[in-house]
Write an enzyme that holds these catalytic residues in place. Structure first.
Site, PDB file in Angstrom:
ATOM      1  N   SER A 126      -2.390  -4.701   3.275  1.00 22.72           N
ATOM      2  CA  SER A 126      -2.062  -3.678   2.269  1.00 22.72           C
ATOM      3  C   SER A 126      -3.024  -2.514   2.397  1.00 22.72           C
ATOM      4  O   SER A 126      -4.068  -2.617   3.055  1.00 22.72           O
ATOM      5  CB  SER A 126      -2.209  -4.319   0.885  1.00 22.72           C
ATOM      6  OG  SER A 126      -2.056  -3.358  -0.125  1.00 22.72           O
ATOM      7  N   GLY A 168       1.108   4.846  -2.987  1.00 26.20           N
ATOM      8  CA  GLY A 168       1.290   5.793  -1.882  1.00 26.20           C
ATOM      9  C   GLY A 168       1.078   5.224  -0.497  1.00 26.20           C
ATOM     10  O   GLY A 168       0.795   5.985   0.429  1.00 26.20           O
ATOM     11  N   GLY A 169       1.188   3.883  -0.317  1.00 23.31           N
ATOM     12  CA  GLY A 169       0.998   3.334   1.034  1.00 23.31           C
ATOM     13  C   GLY A 169      -0.357   3.771   1.569  1.00 23.31           C
ATOM     14  O   GLY A 169      -1.361   3.745   0.853  1.00 23.31           O
ATOM     15  N   ARG A 180      -1.122 -10.934  -3.644  1.00 23.84           N
ATOM     16  CA  ARG A 180      -0.265 -10.320  -2.632  1.00 23.84           C
ATOM     17  C   ARG A 180       0.831 -11.314  -2.243  1.00 23.84           C
ATOM     18  O   ARG A 180       0.582 -12.540  -2.196  1.00 23.84           O
ATOM     19  CB  ARG A 180      -1.155 -10.034  -1.427  1.00 23.84           C
ATOM     20  CG  ARG A 180      -0.493  -9.377  -0.253  1.00 23.84           C
ATOM     21  CD  ARG A 180      -0.319  -7.930  -0.484  1.00 23.84           C
ATOM     22  NE  ARG A 180      -0.012  -7.197   0.727  1.00 23.84           N
ATOM     23  CZ  ARG A 180       0.632  -6.033   0.700  1.00 23.84           C
ATOM     24  NH1 ARG A 180       1.029  -5.492  -0.431  1.00 23.84           N
ATOM     25  NH2 ARG A 180       0.864  -5.384   1.815  1.00 23.84           N
ATOM     26  N   THR A 192       4.860   2.222  -5.592  1.00 30.61           N
ATOM     27  CA  THR A 192       3.869   1.251  -6.031  1.00 30.61           C
ATOM     28  C   THR A 192       3.359   1.827  -7.333  1.00 30.61           C
ATOM     29  O   THR A 192       3.699   2.954  -7.672  1.00 30.61           O
ATOM     30  CB  THR A 192       2.755   1.178  -4.965  1.00 30.61           C
ATOM     31  OG1 THR A 192       3.323   0.623  -3.791  1.00 30.61           O
ATOM     32  CG2 THR A 192       1.562   0.349  -5.368  1.00 30.61           C
ATOM     33  N   ASP A 213       5.192  -4.552   5.407  1.00 28.13           N
ATOM     34  CA  ASP A 213       3.778  -4.196   5.586  1.00 28.13           C
ATOM     35  C   ASP A 213       3.141  -4.945   6.763  1.00 28.13           C
ATOM     36  O   ASP A 213       2.036  -4.620   7.181  1.00 28.13           O
ATOM     37  CB  ASP A 213       2.975  -4.463   4.305  1.00 28.13           C
ATOM     38  CG  ASP A 213       3.074  -3.293   3.331  1.00 28.13           C
ATOM     39  OD1 ASP A 213       3.604  -2.240   3.728  1.00 28.13           O
ATOM     40  OD2 ASP A 213       2.624  -3.440   2.181  1.00 28.13           O
ATOM     41  N   ASN A 233       6.690  -2.605  -2.843  1.00 27.08           N
ATOM     42  CA  ASN A 233       6.659  -1.819  -1.612  1.00 27.08           C
ATOM     43  C   ASN A 233       7.533  -0.579  -1.783  1.00 27.08           C
ATOM     44  O   ASN A 233       7.090   0.386  -2.369  1.00 27.08           O
ATOM     45  CB  ASN A 233       7.047  -2.626  -0.371  1.00 27.08           C
ATOM     46  CG  ASN A 233       6.575  -1.924   0.906  1.00 27.08           C
ATOM     47  OD1 ASN A 233       5.602  -1.172   0.847  1.00 27.08           O
ATOM     48  ND2 ASN A 233       7.231  -2.131   2.019  1.00 27.08           N
TER      49      ASN A 233
HETATM   50  O1  DON Z   1       0.510  -2.654  -0.025  1.00 29.97           O
HETATM   51  C1  DON Z   1       0.728  -1.562   0.469  1.00 29.97           C
HETATM   52  O2  DON Z   1      -0.120  -0.916   1.050  1.00 29.97           O
HETATM   53  C2  DON Z   1       2.113  -0.958   0.324  1.00 29.97           C
HETATM   54  N1  DON Z   1       3.089  -1.998   0.143  1.00 29.97           N
HETATM   55  C3  DON Z   1       2.093   0.006  -0.802  1.00 29.97           C
HETATM   56  C4  DON Z   1       3.395   0.717  -0.985  1.00 29.97           C
HETATM   57  C5  DON Z   1       3.248   1.948  -1.777  1.00 29.97           C
HETATM   58  O3  DON Z   1       2.186   2.305  -2.191  1.00 29.97           O
HETATM   59  C6  DON Z   1       4.472   2.728  -1.981  1.00 29.97           C
HETATM   60  N2  DON Z   1       4.210   3.780  -2.941  1.00 29.97           N
HETATM   61  N3  DON Z   1       4.328   4.868  -3.037  1.00 29.97           N
END
Ligand code: DON
Length: 596
Positions: free
Chosen positions: A459, A490-491, A104, A388, A430, A408
């Protein structure tokens, strides 16, 4: 390329080669020995090529990771970070124990808790998402090279060769990439505009995209991996940062390390679930959700995506995300996080007693069961696209690798390091720019995830492996049979997508492709809204609304918005035959599952 939506059947040229082009709706790709699935067909092919050359799953995963940095620059990266979960089949790889690599991004030394606030203490819009000050110290090169050096067989030069070739000689741009490269944020930065937008002469579908600067950078990494952090390349990155107002220095790069952490291990319906520990919230929130759901027979409430199942699953999501907001952050800065409590089955049982069979529990008044968790910090709520990627690999020995990596948002900060040809992340978003103020994903976060020098932002990425329970042969503990390798972008929806995929396959018996394609729903405690993909059945949404949920169908008022999230690039192993099945999420037209 995933042509499943365009054609019904294509004949295979070889009976031994399985690939997505043979798919019809909801029929996974199968392979008897080994498999790779990713969001981009060139990257999948790079992984399969490495497996065929005798590489193991880690060799293939490293090959896919570097290939994605070339052919999927929206999220594939060397300027971002990620997590790799390695689950060996036996004692041969990594001592037989699962390994978790944390690469990370880390906040630069010059970062501080209020760095994104104005003089009045308000969050400065976009400062943590676009431009030079949004980037953490990249971790991907440290992580991928560590993985290869400790667990790979073939060596960096061999596994990076496909990526270097595609960067140097180019590859054919697909319609999705052509569209994505028109991104406004890329147009804001000189090197990004030159490289990805040909200074305004935009790439079209079918054009060849060559990246000579990136090819040279990758060659240098293959030659001398440490150059990125402690050599001439580190100095070039630091000089670029200094000249353009960035914060990352040579000292920040020199201090960066890939960290091995103990993965989280839980249980669901008699299976072992191994997933990401902090600084990801992915594994612990996933385990808390599964622990709550494990006390119900979900099939009694209806089938996959029935109102009854959606209700109970969403209530589990809501509760686990509340704990995420209050307690989680980088473990190196928060040694007393209540991870064991969050994963305690008795805590899950206590949560179940608070779930009404029909009515949603309002998030604002939800109270934790007493006696399990420490006192929560007070989060005064202060109200004011993204990308992501995940990929999964299984090799012929049964070793599994599950990787989620990110910049991100799409193309991260939008900034490309001039002369080196790679995009820098915007992972600083984040963190909680201000405790209690939602970030780019609407996530409210607590003091455990406040910004501090050297800290890694929390994350949601959740590379996960599900297996049968380990067993003992004489005195030796043997890993159980592999069942699933999974994860998603997908965050915050990463966690709910992974949970839904596990429920769809383990509880509801869907195959890996049907689980990937099923319409998604998501709840993250705050905002107190049950979110649905646009294609989710409207009558189910109406029923849940009538039961009291505030609902949101993504993009319903905008024809141009696809209204979808996530990408389940998963591999399932048949427990009886060992046959591997790979999914190509229908939401991504250019992904590929392939094997042999
Ligand atoms: O680490 C994380 O949770 C975020 N930076 C992920 C970002 C993400 O999945 C964007 N995608 N669709």
């Amino acid at each position: 390329m995933n042509d499943r939506l365009k054609c019904t059947a294509v004949f295979l040229s070889s009976a031994l080669v399985a690939s997505s082009t043979a798919q019809t709706a909801e029929v996974p790709v199968t392979a008897p020995h080994a498999m790779v699935t990713s969001v981009q067909h060139y990257a999948t092919d790079a992984g399969v090529e490495v497996l065929r050359e005798g590489g193991n799953a880690v060799d293939a995963a490293v090959a896919v990771g570097f290939a994605l940095a070339v052919v999927y620059p929206v999220a594939g990266n060397i300027g971002g970070g990620g997590f790799m979960l390695i689950r060996p089949a036996s004692g041969k790889l990594g001592g037989g124990k699962p390994h978790f690599l944390d690469y990370r991004e880390a906040a630069p030394a010059a970062a501080s808790a209020d760095m994104y606030l104005d003089a009045k203490g308000n969050v400065i819009p976009k400062m943590s998402t676009v431009g030079q000050k949004a980037s953490g110290v990249p971790g991907s090169v440290a992580g991928l090279t560590y993985a290869e050096q400790h667990f790979g067989k073939l060596g960096l030069k061999k596994v990076m060769a496909p990526a270097i070739k595609m960067a140097r000689d180019g590859f054919v741009v697909d319609s999705a990439l052509a569209g994505n490269m028109r991104s406004d944020r890329l147009g804001m930065f000189t090197a990004s505009k030159r490289i990805f937008q040909r200074d305004g002469d935009f790439y079209k579908e079918g054009d060849t995209f060559q990246q000579p600067e990136l090819a040279r950078t990758l060659e240098r990494i293959a030659e001398k991996p440490d150059d990125f952090y402690r050599g001439a390349m580190a100095q070039e990155i630091a000089a670029f940062e200094k000249a353009n107002g960035g914060l990352i220095t040579g000292a920040d790069l020199a201090a960066y390390q890939c960290k091995e952490r103990a993965p989280l291990v839980g249980r669901y319906r008699g299976l072992e679930v191994v997933s990401a520990p902090p600084p990801s919230s992915g594994g612990v929130v996933l385990m808390e959700i599964l622990n709550i759901l494990g006390g119900y027979d979900l099939t009694k409430f209806g089938g996959d995506r029935s109102p009854g199942q959606v209700h109970y699953i969403s209530e589990a999501f809501r509760r686990a995300f509340m704990d995420r907001a209050d307690f989680l952050g980088d473990p190196d800065f928060n040694p007393a996080m209540p991870i064991a409590q969050m994963m305690n089955p008795k805590y899950a049982a206590a949560w179940r007693t608070t779930i009404d069979p029909v009515k949603p529990s309002p998030s604002a008044t939800l109270v934790r069961p007493a006696g399990f968790m420490p006192e929560a910090p007070s989060l005064k709520l202060d109200h004011e696209s993204k990308e992501t990627t995940h990929y999964s690999v299984v090799d012929a020995a049964g070793n599994a690798v599950s990787v989620t990596t990110t910049l991100n948002f799409y193309f991260g900060s939008g900034v490309t390091v001039d002369g080196l040809g790679f995009v820098l992340n915007d992972e600083m978003d984040d963190f909680a720019s201000k405790v209690g103020v939602p970030n780019g994903f609407g996530l409210i976060q607590g003091p455990a995830n406040a910004i501090a020098a050297g800290k890694r932002p929390l994350s949601a990425m959740a590379p996960t492996v599900v297996s049968e329970m380990p067993h003992h042969f004489l005195w030796v503990k043997k890993p159980g049979k592999l069942r699933l390798v999974l994860g998603s972008p997908g965050g915050p929806t990463i966690i709910t997508t992974v949970a839904n995929d596990i429920v769809s396959m383990v509880d509801n018996g869907l195959n890996v492709q049907a689980a990937a394609d099923a319409p998604r729903f998501h709840h993250q405690w705050m905002p107190d809204t049950l979110q649905f993909e646009k294609e989710f059945p409207v009558d189910t949404i109406s029923r849940l609304k009538a039961d009291g949920y505030t609902v949101k169908r993504l993009g319903e008022f905008d024809e141009k918005t696809p209204g979808k999230w996530g990408d389940s690039a998963m591999i399932a192993a048949d427990p009886k035959t060992g046959l591997l099945s790979g999914s190509n999420d229908k939401r991504y037209l250019f992904g590929k599952a392939a094997g042999y």
